[in-house]
Every structure is written in structure tokens, then in C-alpha cells.
Design a protein around this motif. Structure first.
Motif, PDB file in Angstrom:
ATOM      1  N   GLY A 158       0.831  -1.200   0.000  1.00  0.00           N
ATOM      2  CA  GLY A 158       0.000   0.000   0.000  1.00  0.00           C
ATOM      3  C   GLY A 158       0.859   1.241   0.000  1.00  0.00           C
ATOM      4  N   PHE A 159       0.217   2.382   0.189  1.00  0.00           N
ATOM      5  CA  PHE A 159       0.909   3.667   0.081  1.00  0.00           C
ATOM      6  C   PHE A 159       0.622   4.543   1.296  1.00  0.00           C
ATOM      7  N   TYR A 160       1.676   5.114   1.854  1.00  0.00           N
ATOM      8  CA  TYR A 160       1.562   6.163   2.868  1.00  0.00           C
ATOM      9  C   TYR A 160       1.859   7.503   2.191  1.00  0.00           C
ATOM     10  N   GLU A 161       1.416   8.562   2.816  1.00  0.00           N
ATOM     11  CA  GLU A 161       1.685   9.890   2.274  1.00  0.00           C
ATOM     12  C   GLU A 161       2.999  10.423   2.830  1.00  0.00           C
ATOM     13  N   ALA A 162       3.918  10.766   1.945  1.00  0.00           N
ATOM     14  CA  ALA A 162       5.157  11.413   2.377  1.00  0.00           C
ATOM     15  C   ALA A 162       4.950  12.920   2.524  1.00  0.00           C
ATOM     16  N   GLY A 163       4.026  13.477   1.734  1.00  0.00           N
ATOM     17  CA  GLY A 163       3.632  14.866   1.940  1.00  0.00           C
ATOM     18  C   GLY A 163       4.216  15.856   0.952  1.00  0.00           C
ATOM     19  N   MET A 164       3.718  17.081   1.060  1.00  0.00           N
ATOM     20  CA  MET A 164       4.149  18.189   0.207  1.00  0.00           C
ATOM     21  C   MET A 164       5.418  18.807   0.773  1.00  0.00           C
ATOM     22  N   ARG A 165       6.415  18.988  -0.084  1.00  0.00           N
ATOM     23  CA  ARG A 165       7.727  19.426   0.376  1.00  0.00           C
ATOM     24  C   ARG A 165       7.933  20.921   0.142  1.00  0.00           C
ATOM     25  N   HIS A 166       8.607  21.531   1.130  1.00  0.00           N
ATOM     26  CA  HIS A 166       8.907  22.963   1.084  1.00  0.00           C
ATOM     27  C   HIS A 166      10.389  23.172   1.400  1.00  0.00           C
ATOM     28  N   LEU A 167      10.875  24.334   1.056  1.00  0.00           N
ATOM     29  CA  LEU A 167      12.312  24.629   1.113  1.00  0.00           C
ATOM     30  C   LEU A 167      12.655  25.466   2.345  1.00  0.00           C
TER      31      LEU A 167
END
Length: 329
Positions: free
Chosen positions: A140-149
Motif C-alpha cells: 500500500g501507500f503512505y503519504e510522504a507529503g508536500m515538500r517545502h524549502l
């Protein structure tokens, strides 16, 4: 009669032995993050569900903080049959199946819902077909999320402010190239080495979801946070293929369903962190800017053609699936 009694004893011993074996299943789960990170929230929900649904026949043990090694080392442990469960982003697995690097091209996902639709459809099935020949079972898949700097040098309002900054990235080719086209001097490095590298000035900054930034206390070594949202990444929750075959069909079903159910809890934690942690990071002294996503997206757009040129129809198929999920919105 004596022979019959001996047979019963043998059957009883076999049955008891089978129960002992059934109760002696241990599943080790390795993560590289610490604290109440969404990945660990998912891991512990998986632990709870498996142990509860197996009536204690399966013992799940979660090892956080890279106790079992970095991400690359744990993937190799899965492939060699010495670790049961870990996860890495789809693009990170490009080291073993290169076309998956296509999934870490910047700005190919609009938001988290777009990514969910894609991976819950044909894209998820295609990813499984690509990774499972490499010695893993994709559950299955987990969310790693939206990346910011983030960085320690200056506020980022546009690409000109990113230019020249030495920014750590994971060891995933198209992830790294995304940061390069955004203007950074991208530097691959293991996550567990990152805090010290920023503290010592080896790199100026990094890019990660808000949960990683907060839980790893990067605000202590980086003053500036730019909400670039350049990548939304997805973790593949994988089981060692060799060890998977050792589970009974009943245990396999319990484990597989627990991954799917725990993913909902894990995603909810990501959403909670995204809603709450920005204010927390600002309270820690981070200065927040919101660069124009369209400008940055235009800068990295050539990577789509680069991936197709490198991987051919495989990359185009992946991009088409992602675009189709966008159209379904």
C-alpha cells in the motif's frame, strides 16, 4: 492401542508446535524519522491493528530514528530477507527501477488529493508491477507529503533567491534535478545526517514536508521557510518478498489490510500537521515566504521531456496516468 496413543501424542505435539510457530511471528518495521512523525503514527497504528487482528499471533516491533539503518540500507535488508517492512518514496526506489524517478519530477501533482487519486488507480497498479520483481511485496501507500524549502541564508521570494544555495536532497535523480532547475546546488545526503550537516554549514538548507521540518527541529538551524510545494511524494509500504512467503494466507491478509487501514490514520496525521505546524514553526522564529508556484513549475517543466527521452514509453505512461487523475478532479 499403544500405536494409537503415540499417534495422538504426535498429532498433539504437531498441533502445539504449529500454534507455537503461529504465535512466534515477528514483524520488524524500520523508519528513519523520530517522535510523533506521521510515518511513526502510521507504523504504530499498523502495529496495533496487526497484533489485535491476529489475536497476538503476530508481534510487530517498530524501530524509528534509523535504528536499523538508513533508507537505502533498509531496502536492501528487505531484498535480502533480513527485515520485514519499511517504506521509501517511489522516486527513491529509482535506484532499483529507474523509471520510477519520473514520479519525483517537480509540480506533476497539484495537491495531495490529486496524488491520492493517481495512486489509488492504474498508477498504483503500475508501480507494483515495477517494484515487485526487485524482491519486495508492495502492500500500500503512505503519504510522504508536500515538500517545502528551508535555508539559513536568506528569504526566498523567487528562483533568484534559490540560486546558489546548497540544498540537501534525497538520493533520487529527478528529485535532485528538480531542485537544480529551481536554482539550487542540490546535494544528496541521508536524512539522518542532515541536521548536523546544516548545523556545521556543510549545506545551507533542505526541503521536506512541514512534519519533517518540525519533528527534526530544523528550525534550530534554518531561519527561512519557503512554501514552494514543489513535490508531493508518496511512500511505498513494502514487505520483504522472501519473508512474505513465510506468512500464512490468513496472516498475509491481516498485514495487507492493516497497511491499507493504517494509511488512513497516517494521512490524517499529515493533514493535521500541515494545518497546525506552520504556526508552530513561525513561533520558533522561522520567517515564512510564499514564492509563485507557477514560476517555479515552469522552471522544472523540461524534466517531463527529459524523463521521456531517458525512459521512453514507461515514463510517458506514468505521466499520462498522473494527468488523467488530474482531469478526474
Amino acid at each position: 492401542m499403544k500405536h494409537f496413543t503415540s499417534t495422538l501424542a504426535l498429532l498433539a505435539a504437531t498441533t502445539l508446535g504449529g500454534q507455537a510457530l503461529a504465535q512466534d511471528v515477528t514483524i520488524k518495521v524500520g523508519t528513519v524519522v523520530s517522535g510523533d512523525h506521521p510515518e511513526n503514527v502510521g507504523a504504530h497504528e499498523f502495529e496495533r491493528l496487526v497484533e489485535e487482528r491476529s489475536n497476538g499471533e503476530i508481534d510487530v516491533r517498530v524501530f524509528s530514528d534509523a535504528q536499523l539503518g538508513n533508507q537505502r540500507e533498509m531496502v536492501e535488508q528487505l531484498r535480502s530477507g533480513t527485515l520485514e517492512v519499511t517504506w521509501v518514496t517511489t522516486g527513491f526506489f529509482g535506484s532499483w527501477e529507474p523509471v520510477l524517478g519520473t514520479l519525483e519530477i517537480g509540480y506533476i501533482f497539484d495537491d495531495r488529493e490529486h496524488a491520492f487519486r493517481a495512486f489509488e488507480g492504474p498508477l498504483g497498479e503500475r508501480v507494483a508491477e515495477l517494484v515487485e520483481p526487485q524482491g519486495v511485496e508492495l502492500l500500500g501507500f503512505y503519504e510522504a507529503g508536500m515538500r517545502h524549502l528551508t535555508n539559513s541564508q536568506r528569504a526566498i521570494e523567487g528562483p533568484e533567491d534559490i540560486a546558489g544555495l546548497k540544498i540537501r536532497t534525497p538520493r533520487a535523480t529527478y528529485h535532485l534535478r528538480t531542485l537544480e532547475l529551481m536554482g539550487a546546488n542540490a546535494t544528496p545526503m541521508a536524512f539522518n545526517e542532515l541536521y548536523t550537516a546544516m548545523e556545521q554549514g556543510v549545506v545551507d538548507g533542505q526541503e521536506n514536508p512541514l512534519s519533517n521540518i518540525y519533528n527534526a527541529a530544523f528550525y534550530e538551524v534554518n531561519d527561512h521557510l519557503a512554501l514552494t510545494g514543489h513535490l508531493h511524494l508518496t511512500h511505498m509500504v513494502m514487505y520483504s518478498a522472501d519473508l512474505w512467503e513465510g506468512l500464512s494466507p490468513e496472516h498475509q491478509e491481516i498485514v495487507r489490510q492493516a497497511v491499507l487501514d493504517s494509511a488512513q490514520v497516517q494521512r490524517a496525521k499529515v493533514a493535521e500537521d500541515d494545518a497546525n505546524l506552520l504556526a508552530e514553526l513561525e513561533s520558533k522564529g522561522m520567517q515564512v515566504t510564499r514564492p509563485d508556484r507557477e514560476v517555479l513549475a515552469a522552471a522544472v517543466a523540461p524534466l517531463r521531456n527529459d524523463a521521456v527521452a531517458e525512459f521512453g514509453e514507461g515514463a510517458q505512461e506514468i505521466l499520462d496516468m498522473i494527468d488523467a487523475a488530474r482531469a478526474a478532479n
